[in-house]
Write a protein that holds these residues in place. Structure first.
Motif, PDB file in Angstrom:
ATOM      1  N   GLU A   1     -10.671  -0.195   2.432  1.00 34.22           N
ATOM      2  CA  GLU A   1      -9.317   0.332   2.539  1.00 34.22           C
ATOM      3  C   GLU A   1      -8.830   0.854   1.182  1.00 34.22           C
ATOM      4  O   GLU A   1      -8.311   1.954   1.071  1.00 34.22           O
ATOM      5  N   LEU A   2      -9.112   0.014   0.153  1.00 35.68           N
ATOM      6  CA  LEU A   2      -8.670   0.336  -1.200  1.00 35.68           C
ATOM      7  C   LEU A   2      -9.297   1.647  -1.691  1.00 35.68           C
ATOM      8  O   LEU A   2      -8.642   2.508  -2.261  1.00 35.68           O
ATOM      9  N   LEU A   3     -10.616   1.801  -1.412  1.00 32.58           N
ATOM     10  CA  LEU A   3     -11.321   2.991  -1.875  1.00 32.58           C
ATOM     11  C   LEU A   3     -10.759   4.255  -1.252  1.00 32.58           C
ATOM     12  O   LEU A   3     -10.784   5.324  -1.858  1.00 32.58           O
ATOM     13  N   LYS A   4     -10.281   4.108   0.013  1.00 38.97           N
ATOM     14  CA  LYS A   4      -9.754   5.294   0.690  1.00 38.97           C
ATOM     15  C   LYS A   4      -8.428   5.734   0.104  1.00 38.97           C
ATOM     16  O   LYS A   4      -8.141   6.917   0.003  1.00 38.97           O
ATOM     17  N   THR A   5      -7.613   4.748  -0.294  1.00 37.10           N
ATOM     18  CA  THR A   5      -6.258   5.113  -0.716  1.00 37.10           C
ATOM     19  C   THR A   5      -6.111   5.298  -2.211  1.00 37.10           C
ATOM     20  O   THR A   5      -5.092   5.785  -2.681  1.00 37.10           O
ATOM     21  N   ILE A   6      -7.163   4.909  -2.964  1.00 36.41           N
ATOM     22  CA  ILE A   6      -6.971   4.878  -4.414  1.00 36.41           C
ATOM     23  C   ILE A   6      -6.858   6.276  -5.022  1.00 36.41           C
ATOM     24  O   ILE A   6      -7.511   7.225  -4.564  1.00 36.41           O
TER      25      ILE A   6
ATOM     26  N   PRO B   1      -6.953   8.090 -12.884  1.00 34.58           N
ATOM     27  CA  PRO B   1      -7.149   7.325 -14.134  1.00 34.58           C
ATOM     28  C   PRO B   1      -8.597   7.341 -14.635  1.00 34.58           C
ATOM     29  O   PRO B   1      -8.834   7.500 -15.838  1.00 34.58           O
ATOM     30  N   LEU B   2      -9.545   7.213 -13.733  1.00 31.63           N
ATOM     31  CA  LEU B   2     -10.955   7.219 -14.149  1.00 31.63           C
ATOM     32  C   LEU B   2     -11.309   8.577 -14.746  1.00 31.63           C
ATOM     33  O   LEU B   2     -11.920   8.686 -15.820  1.00 31.63           O
ATOM     34  N   TYR B   3     -10.902   9.607 -14.019  1.00 33.59           N
ATOM     35  CA  TYR B   3     -11.160  10.969 -14.460  1.00 33.59           C
ATOM     36  C   TYR B   3     -10.545  11.198 -15.848  1.00 33.59           C
ATOM     37  O   TYR B   3     -11.191  11.720 -16.768  1.00 33.59           O
ATOM     38  N   LEU B   4      -9.274  10.758 -16.022  1.00 33.86           N
ATOM     39  CA  LEU B   4      -8.587  10.924 -17.309  1.00 33.86           C
ATOM     40  C   LEU B   4      -9.263  10.124 -18.417  1.00 33.86           C
ATOM     41  O   LEU B   4      -9.420  10.607 -19.542  1.00 33.86           O
TER      42      LEU B   4
ATOM     43  N   TRP C   1      -2.689  -6.712  -7.419  1.00 28.95           N
ATOM     44  CA  TRP C   1      -3.855  -7.328  -8.038  1.00 28.95           C
ATOM     45  C   TRP C   1      -5.167  -6.714  -7.562  1.00 28.95           C
ATOM     46  O   TRP C   1      -6.132  -6.661  -8.303  1.00 28.95           O
ATOM     47  N   ASP C   2      -5.207  -6.248  -6.309  1.00 30.27           N
ATOM     48  CA  ASP C   2      -6.443  -5.638  -5.784  1.00 30.27           C
ATOM     49  C   ASP C   2      -6.789  -4.388  -6.575  1.00 30.27           C
ATOM     50  O   ASP C   2      -7.910  -4.205  -7.035  1.00 30.27           O
ATOM     51  N   THR C   3      -5.817  -3.506  -6.732  1.00 33.93           N
ATOM     52  CA  THR C   3      -6.064  -2.261  -7.448  1.00 33.93           C
ATOM     53  C   THR C   3      -6.424  -2.556  -8.908  1.00 33.93           C
ATOM     54  O   THR C   3      -7.380  -2.000  -9.447  1.00 33.93           O
ATOM     55  N   ALA C   4      -5.662  -3.449  -9.528  1.00 36.64           N
ATOM     56  CA  ALA C   4      -5.954  -3.818 -10.918  1.00 36.64           C
ATOM     57  C   ALA C   4      -7.371  -4.366 -11.015  1.00 36.64           C
ATOM     58  O   ALA C   4      -8.152  -3.974 -11.907  1.00 36.64           O
ATOM     59  N   GLY C   5      -7.747  -5.254 -10.086  1.00 32.62           N
ATOM     60  CA  GLY C   5      -9.089  -5.834 -10.089  1.00 32.62           C
ATOM     61  C   GLY C   5     -10.158  -4.769  -9.936  1.00 32.62           C
ATOM     62  O   GLY C   5     -11.213  -4.819 -10.598  1.00 32.62           O
ATOM     63  N   PHE C   6      -9.877  -3.781  -9.099  1.00 35.87           N
ATOM     64  CA  PHE C   6     -10.836  -2.701  -8.914  1.00 35.87           C
ATOM     65  C   PHE C   6     -11.089  -1.968 -10.231  1.00 35.87           C
ATOM     66  O   PHE C   6     -12.219  -1.723 -10.628  1.00 35.87           O
ATOM     67  N   TRP C   7      -9.979  -1.626 -10.917  1.00 32.86           N
ATOM     68  CA  TRP C   7     -10.123  -0.903 -12.196  1.00 32.86           C
ATOM     69  C   TRP C   7     -10.825  -1.771 -13.233  1.00 32.86           C
ATOM     70  O   TRP C   7     -11.595  -1.288 -14.062  1.00 32.86           O
ATOM     71  N   VAL C   8     -10.541  -3.080 -13.196  1.00 35.65           N
ATOM     72  CA  VAL C   8     -11.224  -3.986 -14.125  1.00 35.65           C
ATOM     73  C   VAL C   8     -12.734  -3.919 -13.892  1.00 35.65           C
ATOM     74  O   VAL C   8     -13.533  -3.791 -14.833  1.00 35.65           O
TER      75      VAL C   8
END
Lengths: 349, 232
Positions: free
Chosen positions: B3-8, B12-15, B196-203
């Motif tokens: 779900e997270l991957l679809k909406t993210i 930020p990664l690109y930048l 926290w999910d999104t933050a954890g993903f970026w971590v």
């Protein structure tokens, strides 16, 4: 023709040398750290003297008064470094190629010629770390000569090689340098190398030149104490003059007759270890009764340390015998007397 | 996770990558240039210049950010001068991200380059001179290849530091999604917002990326710097 006067202060002592060459090979002999390499580096332009003047074939390379200091790359001086200074990230071929200019095709022709001349076939694609010491030296020589230098500087070229290779490579280099017409400066701490390569030489001690002249003359008649030491004379004693042809060697406690007149400037007497002659008759001229203080056996020599038997506080004297003259057994017997032949005595100031 | 991957929002990664690459290219050339110039100075000048260039490495990034703002703020003379004459604006813009990352990563490149150059045997340079080579050719054809392992590790470390830059970036470039929000800034923002999910993903992304960089550096270094001593 090289004319140089170099003054430079560094690490606690002053280099102050002046010399002249007239083509051919000129040797600079001296102990480690006497300023030999620094002299070469100043001539090559990779170190700057504090003052002085260096002129080569009429071209001023350095003149402190006129403010001239030609950069190394414009001096056309070939420098063979002690460690050969091959570029480690380049193959043999690229090491040779780097100084060449012009079209790739012409470069390739020059390189393959040079590779043939220096017997480097098959090594073109190797890196310096994959070569033996002798091969590295040949590459360095080949690279240096490709620049068509007008003068060649050799900085202890054989120090990094083992003894076995040394002799062969020295002959090879003599052969290669024969084709070279310009001045060659050869720096070494080995008197044998200087003797072999150089017609003329200069002796350096503590940054100053002690003597300058024909190599053979200096070895035959060193004239100065430092020169006698550097040319391998181990036995040197201060003297007291008795008469024109007689002196007393203070360290050895012996009266010696000389072949040459003793001048006022003569302060020391020297004799090379291999010039002492064993004798049985104590009545012979310049003869000393000896006692043995020590001995060492090297490959081709017997080395003895002897002392005047009549006074054991006197200084020790090196006496050297070549081995081939004697059977091993006879070497063990020590003669009672040693003669100091008067024609072999070195009068030193 | 799916779900997270679809909406993210991947910006930020690109930048981060874009900032890291541009900042690293800048540090590479300027770091090498600075290292070379500093080696020519006498010892006192060298110590002072080295101190100034190394400061960003030891200071808190927020201090670097403060100084950057002091220079580039549009209310300050130099910042205004840049905007009026060259239309360059660093505050709250992506070039600001690059500038912040560059300043923080620069000392790593500079110090590694200098150490690598100082290791080069001086007779190599002297030999180059007696062979009639120009200083430029000596530098690029002889010194740089010999110093390559040190330069490579400096480059990789700079890149790693640049993509992880946070403190100076938020102060100078701010936190604008799609414009200046890099991964490290995104992590702080998401945590503050309770995501926290999104933050954890970026971590996870940044940990993997950093590990990949360091591991690849070790592989390169292992290949080039094996001195055969077998010292373990």
């Amino acid at each position: 023709m090289l004319n140089a006067k170099i003054v430079k202060k560094f690490h606690g002592f002053n280099l102050d040398v002046e010399f002249e060459t007239d083509g051919g090979c000129m040797g600079i002999l001296g102990a480690s750290g006497c300023g030999k390499s620094m002299t070469l580096k100043c001539v090559a332009g990779i170190e700057k003297p504090d003052s002085g003047r260096i002129v080569h074939n009429g071209k001023v390379l350095f003149d402190s008064e006129k403010g001239i200091n030609l950069p190394a790359r414009e001096r056309h001086v070939g420098y063979l470094f002690q460690n050969y200074a091959l570029f480690p990230t380049m193959t043999v071929e690229d090491n040779l190629k780097i100084s060449l200019t012009g079209k790739d095709k012409e470069k390739q022709i020059q390189i393959s010629e040079q590779i043939g001349r220096f017997q480097l076939q098959g090594l073109e694609k190797r890196y310096p770390s994959q070569l033996s010491g002798g091969q590295q030296q040949r590459v360095a020589l080949a690279r240096m000569l490709l620049c068509k230098p007008e003068m060649i500087l050799l900085d202890e070229p054989f120090t990094a090689l083992d003894g076995f290779l040394k002799d062969t490579l020295q002959l090879e280099m003599l052969e290669l340098l024969k084709d070279f017409n310009g001045d060659v400066l050869f720096v070494s701490h080995s008197r044998d190398e200087i003797y072999r390569f150089c017609d003329r030489m200069i002796l350096l001690s503590n940054g100053e030149s002690v003597v300058e002249g024909l190599t053979k003359d200096i070895f035959r008649k060193p004239l100065k104490v430092e020169a006698a030491r550097l040319t391998g004379c181990k036995n040197i004693s201060p003297i007291e003059r008795i008469s024109e042809y007689e002196l007393y060697a203070l360290d050895w406690n012996i009266k010696l007759k000389t072949a040459e007149p003793i001048g006022d400037s003569t302060q020391y007497i020297g004799i090379r270890g291999h010039n002492l002659i064993p004798v049985n008759n104590p009545e012979e001229e310049n003869t000393m009764k000896i006692s043995l203080a020590g001995s060492a056996h090297t490959t081709f020599q017997q080395q003895y340390l002897v002392q005047n038997a009549s006074k054991l506080s006197s200084s020790k004297i090196w006496w050297i015998r070549e081995k081939k003259e004697y059977e091993a057994k006879e070497m063990e017997t020590i003669p009672l007397y040693l003669k100091f032949p008067k024609e072999d005595l070195l009068l030193l100031s | 996770m799916g779900e997270l991957l679809k909406t993210i929002d991947w910006s930020p990664l690109y930048l981060s990558l874009k900032t890291g690459i541009v900042a690293t290219v800048l540090t590479f050339f300027l770091g090498i240039g600075a290292a070379r110039q500093i080696m020519k100075l006498n010892n006192t000048a060298k110590a002072i210049a080295d101190g100034i260039l190394t400061l960003p490495l030891v200071l808190p990034p927020t201090v670097a950010g403060f100084f950057l703002l002091l220079i580039f703020s549009l209310r300050r003379p130099f910042g205004r001068y840049l905007l009026e004459n060259f239309d360059i604006k660093l505050v709250q813009t992506w070039p600001g991200c690059v500038m912040a990352a560059f300043v923080i990563a620069f000392p790593l490149m500079y110090r590694n380059a200098r150490a690598a150059f100082e290791q080069v045997d001086v007779t190599m340079i002297q030999a180059g001179r007696t062979l009639g080579l120009s200083e430029r050719k000596i530098f690029w054809k002889i010194v740089v290849p010999i110093a390559a392992p040190g330069l490579a590790s400096g480059t990789v470390l700079s890149f790693a530091r640049a993509i992880g830059e946070y403190g100076a970036t938020t102060m100078l470039a701010g936190n604008i999604l799609g414009k200046t929000r890099t991964v490290s800034v995104a992590i702080a923002t998401e945590v503050t917002a309770g995501n926290w999910d999104t933050a954890g993903f970026w971590v996870l992304v940044i940990v993997l990326l950093s590990f990949f960089i360091v591991a690849s550096m070790n592989i390169i270094a292992g290949k080039n710097m094996n001195n055969g001593s077998g010292w373990a």
